[in-house]
Scaffold this active site. Structure first.
Site, short mmCIF file in Angstrom:
data_model
loop_
_atom_site.label_atom_id
_atom_site.label_comp_id
_atom_site.label_asym_id
_atom_site.label_seq_id
_atom_site.Cartn_x
_atom_site.Cartn_y
_atom_site.Cartn_z
N HIS A 31 -15.28 -5.12 -14.75
CA HIS A 31 -16.55 -5.79 -14.52
C HIS A 31 -17.69 -4.78 -14.54
CE1 HIS A 31 -13.38 -8.33 -12.84
NE2 HIS A 31 -14.19 -9.35 -12.95
N GLY A 119 -11.99 -8.31 -3.20
CA GLY A 119 -11.84 -8.91 -4.52
C GLY A 119 -11.80 -10.42 -4.37
N LEU A 121 -13.06 -13.40 -3.06
CA LEU A 121 -14.45 -13.43 -2.59
C LEU A 121 -14.57 -13.97 -1.18
CD1 LEU A 121 -16.07 -14.37 -5.98
CD2 LEU A 121 -16.30 -12.21 -4.74
N ASN A 190 -28.18 -11.55 -8.40
CA ASN A 190 -28.40 -11.40 -9.85
C ASN A 190 -28.43 -12.72 -10.61
OD1 ASN A 190 -25.70 -12.15 -10.23
ND2 ASN A 190 -24.99 -10.03 -10.14
N ILE A 192 -26.27 -14.67 -11.47
CA ILE A 192 -25.22 -14.87 -12.47
C ILE A 192 -23.86 -14.81 -11.77
CG2 ILE A 192 -24.02 -13.82 -14.46
CD1 ILE A 192 -26.65 -15.03 -15.28
N HIS A 265 -20.49 -9.97 -16.91
CA HIS A 265 -19.90 -10.00 -15.58
C HIS A 265 -18.49 -9.42 -15.57
CE1 HIS A 265 -17.83 -11.54 -12.04
NE2 HIS A 265 -18.99 -11.75 -11.49
N ARG A 360 4.75 -21.42 23.50
CA ARG A 360 3.32 -21.10 23.55
C ARG A 360 2.91 -20.66 24.94
NH1 ARG A 360 -0.41 -26.60 24.17
NH2 ARG A 360 1.17 -27.86 25.19
N GLU A 414 -11.08 -20.92 11.13
CA GLU A 414 -9.81 -20.23 10.97
C GLU A 414 -9.89 -19.13 9.92
OE1 GLU A 414 -10.25 -23.50 10.62
OE2 GLU A 414 -9.30 -24.37 12.40
N HIS A 464 2.28 -25.10 18.05
CA HIS A 464 2.46 -26.47 17.60
C HIS A 464 3.19 -26.43 16.26
CE1 HIS A 464 -0.53 -26.70 20.70
NE2 HIS A 464 -0.52 -28.01 20.69
N HIS A 476 -1.35 -32.82 11.37
CA HIS A 476 -1.31 -31.65 12.24
C HIS A 476 0.09 -31.04 12.38
CE1 HIS A 476 -5.28 -33.03 13.11
NE2 HIS A 476 -5.49 -32.15 14.05
N ARG A 523 4.88 -26.28 20.91
CA ARG A 523 4.03 -26.98 21.87
C ARG A 523 4.89 -27.50 23.02
NH1 ARG A 523 2.53 -32.96 22.26
NH2 ARG A 523 0.71 -32.96 23.63
#
Lengths: 672, 672
Positions: A31, A119, A121, A190, A192, A265, A360, A414, A464, A476, A523
């Protein structure tokens, strides 16, 4: 206005630029756009602000620099080389080649001076927040009047892509809340992204958004205006109670024929493009990986300044140690990644006669004990402290007016939590952990993976852990998450069977320095095994161990289980014994640890001669085949769960003594 | 000012509230806080605005309502019951019980009137954006002067937790960019999350942030002020070029003894708490699941209004069909989730003589062809269109001034994309797909899981599927992702071996209605197999098939591989043949499809008698043990990758003919 910058400065900047495009061109991959556009801001930051010592990349109070836009790695490698890190020009020539220290995206475990692997993002953005939190914590913990050990900044260069990612949004909101004034990010604005102009998808007012998060914001209209960049950074330093985002308007691929377009890019410029760019920058088009002598000697100053800063800091540390010997010892140990002497002494032990305990809950008691003995243990949960049993406190949490506290309110964030934990581990001086429901480990996998890749010894408290969650239902209830976590290289997944195994699991996790550990906790309440009649819970460290051997002869079947299903395995063993069938119960909390044991040990736990094997785990069976073999079977959950009391669910999903006994007998029947 | 609302309105609101807390109390589990606080806004929305017909929950132009804060499910169930959906009071009594249609969090596949499954925070927020995008697309595509088929709103109730999640941030930024004026969200601004007051971690200015995204924002200071809520919604409807977020200040657990605290967020009130709450609301404390007669008759109006709206719409559709028969036929088919007649005709075929083709490339050509034949195929990528080969266009993309276009720029927002795709699939009338690098499937797992749970037939285009990605290095190279995706129940994972298998993989994915499909595609070029000498690519639909039988006798080993490693398996087969060892090559693109085949078919592909088996896949072996068995072995990648040209990587990681031949011979040696 006269610039404070000279031709020599520009010579260095163009050296950075040309090294970067030469590296990309040599690799024929990479890049070039970001380094060409962002070299000026990086140069100003690295020469006018950043406190670092190339001779000691791990000096504790160095400023941290994160290239969150990791695809611009050649920018970083060029800087590291020019400022005197152990990264010779030959490494730059071997950009993206096998065995080099200049991989396509920065990897902290490979390259001196690379603080974190970036890397993917948004991750680096979150890492920086974790670093700034750690600096704040260490400063509040160790600094004393007249003794300032920690006062460094955390800087980053972030891109449009970083700012579009949710993980960065989460971390930004948290950073604003925590008023992290020493966090200063330069936004390579930029216009872009990889696919094209950002206005095709990203038309929000970024600075206004960050103002809403509680950040100080600034704008530099021309990314080649070094004075303006410097002024904006100074202004940001002066804002001590808000993190700063400075949008620097740059031209991606500056100087190249395709400047300002997405074409520059993520693709090499081509030989002609490189030539044209060098010519536009006033560079010799025939010079490759060229560093002018005056650049070398000028950048020597960085090394000298760095050495001075570090020496000064060590002198401060010495003086500090004289006045505060206990604190200094603690700091040294924590920076080494160690644990205090005798840290295990306070660990809880659970008695079988004390009633059932959810793992837990056992984990929560363990954490409380550890907070008492490990002063650098710090963590929290993503708004689930009461549920995950990570320490819960409204009055003593890590806040802008209480940076010395060690209980963090991460909020319902999270992924941000995962990235922050990585930044804390990368910073050093703390032992970080974070908790949420196991299902929501999905939300933070991007960060967990980078912890594993970067060898960050983070501890995850995932509770859990199955349909045993009960009424909250399938949205969940984890089913595939244990398998999915086991698939990540270098992540240890430990699912303890009872309270005492949970304590050992914490020990293993804290003593592990090579990478992260995920604790998988129930749990629901579980029996505390009577260890007088069973093997010691210390077997957890081997990954699997014979919890209770068949009392009635050589085992005809091995029942292997993890977590809440181990108690069921014991019941099944008893029922089989009544029917005259000897069975062995293996508690199998951690595949990764077991796989690392010598074959001899593994064969004592799972004797090859016993081909009848049954795994019992309330999750997908995927991978258990490795341990049960062709002749074995798996009692597992292969579909999503359902909303009901957990006792009903275990029954409906076949986790009953009768059903498992039938399965065991069927396996024995098949294997003869 | 006199309220436009009467005591009867409050009677309904309190019916909703008391039904909700009775449900939670009966289950002794659940979240009473949200329904008590948010019932007034929900009531205003459902009775004054929402266009729906309980008798036909799938009427296409109904307004969509999403309870993004899915933990408040009893609010929704109460509304569904009172407005006449097929959800009898007995179902409310069986809240969170096995087999009920009132699970702990709403599940769209279970309960009429539940548009999407919610609970994992932020997802519903993103789903709503996808629904509003779909409405905009359908309106732009089908509406004609004098014929308005689509003009519905998408509403949601969102919580603090939703707004902290990155997935919502991503979707919000996209919604602002797309100027989705018919998207109106009510923010249950109760200042409390599960763990405590939100100001412990969430102190940003939410409305300012949304203004930065380009949203219209409004505030209602008192969540019990029905007129103010109504006015804010009307005002939002009037803002036609921006989505709206209305912050409604509520008291969590309104009326209960613990109102305004986190204690009332996620725990039942207790019998005494329920009594006290009912008394505070002027309710008979001894009445349970009580619906006053006048409430029933009043809410009957909703049914009548709904029936009228739907009847009117169908009349419009009839008129439309008369004027635009082709469009009407297309619409009907798309709403049924079908595909056009003859849609396969335009599919590309690839000739072995045409040179090597990356499977991402073959996928790209297939998508282009499909865009031509399936007018409701719509999708895009998370800023990686050029890389994933999803259609790339700057000039004909789905934008605020071009809602009829079918190429979406999702931006660098993988998780947001995933949630949006779910919303589009849930809306109906479109066939959505989305692409990114396989590694970044990690970022969107939360959404992928919900697609699988909710049976959304979304197609994921995951490219750069192994270390074959090459120079970008380990941060971008998937290793564990294929295994991790295979672990998700009801997700099909297809990794085609060549260009023609890719075409069949797309067919399978598009014809699958029971859930999502992930296509796993190579960056690097791969041979196009000469099908004259091998089996037809149609075998992909069975999950695994004998691609090329041993030419030299009964196979002594089965080489099974997926994707790019199938070509290697064929080379190994040839080398083994030279050495007199007959080997069978099985192309194994999809475990899930193969597992569903009759045992007889499976045994023809993997004859139990052939115990020597070798899997070859450039990812972790986890789970392959199921197919290779005890005596087999796996050629796999068990550590993270590295940055280098992919040919070097395949060599270093053992994906060479010599190494695999050695492995094969070793396996044969072991099995005798």
């Amino acid at each position: 206005m006269t610039s404070r910058y000279s031709d020599l400065d520009w010579l260095v900047i163009n050296t950075i630029r040309t090294l970067a495009i030469d590296g990309v061109q040599a690799a024929n991959s990479g890049h070039p756009g970001l380094p060409l556009g962002a070299a000026p801001m990086a140069y100003v930051l690295w020469t006018r602000f950043l406190r670092f010592d190339p001779a000691d990349p791990h000096w504790p109070n160095r400023d941290r620099f994160v290239l969150s836009a990791g695809h611009g790695s050649m920018l970083l490698y060029s800087l590291l080389h020019l400022t005197g890190y152990d990264l010779p020009l030959d490494e730059l020539r071997r950009f993206r080649q096998w065995g080099s220290r200049t991989p396509g995206h920065p990897e902290s475990q490979l390259t001196p001076g690379v603080e974190v692997s970036t890397g993917p993002l948004g991750q680096g953005f979150g890492n920086g927040v974790g670093m700034a939190m750690t600096e704040a914590f260490l400063a509040a913990t160790y600094n004393r009047p007249g003794h300032t050990l920690f006062d460094h900044y955390t800087y980053a260069i972030v891109s449009d892509g970083d700012l579009m990612e949710g993980v960065a949004a989460e971390a930004a909101s948290l950073a604003g809340h925590l008023k992290l004034g020493k966090l200063i990010y330069l936004y390579d604005d930029n216009h872009i992204s990889l696919d094209g102009p950002t206005d095709l998808t990203f038309s929000e007012e970024v600075l206004l958004r960050f103002a809403a998060y509680g950040w100080h914001t600034a704008r530099v209209a021309d990314g080649n205006n070094l004075d303006a960049i410097e002024a904006a950074i100074r202004e940001s330093q002066a804002v001590t109670e808000r993190p700063s985002l400075i949008a620097v308007r740059t031209i991606i691929g500056y100087g190249s024929p395709k400047a300002g377009t997405s074409k520059v890019h993520g693709s090499p410029l081509g030989a002609d493009g490189v030539r044209a760019t060098k010519q536009a920058l006033g560079w010799d088009p025939d010079a490759h990986f060229f560093v002018p002598d005056e650049v070398h000697s000028y950048m020597q100053a960085a090394r000298e300044r760095g050495a001075m800063l570090r020496t000064d800091w060590h002198a401060r540390l010495t003086a500090y140690a004289a006045s505060y010997p206990a604190e200094a010892r603690q700091l040294r140990r924590s920076l080494e990644g160690g644990l205090p002497d005798g840290w295990r002494a306070a660990l809880p032990a659970f008695d079988a006669s004390g009633g059932e305990v959810a793992t837990r809950e056992a984990s929560g008691k363990t954490i409380v004990a550890l907070h008492g003995t490990i002063p650098w243990l710090i963590g929290g949960s993503a708004d689930l402290s009461e549920s995950t049993r990570t320490p819960y406190t409204m009055t003593h949490s890590f806040q802008a007016d209480a940076y010395h506290e060690r209980v963090i309110w991460f909020g319902v964030r999270e992924h941000g939590m995962g990235a922050v934990l990585n930044g804390m581990a990368a910073h050093g001086g703390v032992k970080p952990y974070g908790g949420t429901f196991l299902t929501f480990s999905d939300y933070m996998r991007g960060a967990i993976r980078l912890a594993a890749l970067s060898h960050h010894p983070v501890v995850y408290v995932f509770t859990h852990d199955s349909i045993g969650l009960g009424e909250d239902g399938p949205t969940h209830q984890p089913v595939e998450q244990i398998a999915a976590l086991r698939a990540i290289p270098n992540l240890w997944v430990i699912r303890p069977a009872d309270a005492n195994e949970t304590v050992v699991a914490w020990q293993v996790a804290l003593e592990r320095s090579a990478g992260p550990t995920a604790l998988i906790l129930s749990r629901q309440k579980l029996p505390v095994f009577d260890r007088a009649t069973m093997a010691d819970a210390g077997g957890v460290q081997y990954g699997a161990y014979v919890l209770r051997e068949a009392a009635n002869g050589t085992p005809r079947i091995i029942l292997m289980a993890s977590g809440s299903e181990v108690a069921l395995a014991l019941q099944v063993q008893a029922t089989l014994a009544e029917r005259g069938v000897p069975a062995r119960v293996v508690s199998f909390p951690c595949w990764e640890a077991f796989a690392q044991q010598p074959e001899a040990y593994r064969d004592t736990v799972l004797p090859p001669a016993v081909r009848a094997r049954l795994s019992i785990e309330a999750g997908v069976a995927q991978g258990w085949e490795r341990w049960v073999g062709n002749h074995g079977a798996c009692v597992s959950v292969e579909t999503f769960g359902a909303s009901a009391p957990y006792q009903v669910l275990f029954q409906q999903y076949g986790f009953t003594v009768e059903h498992v006994v039938d399965q065991a007998l069927a396996v024995i029947g098949r294997t003869g």
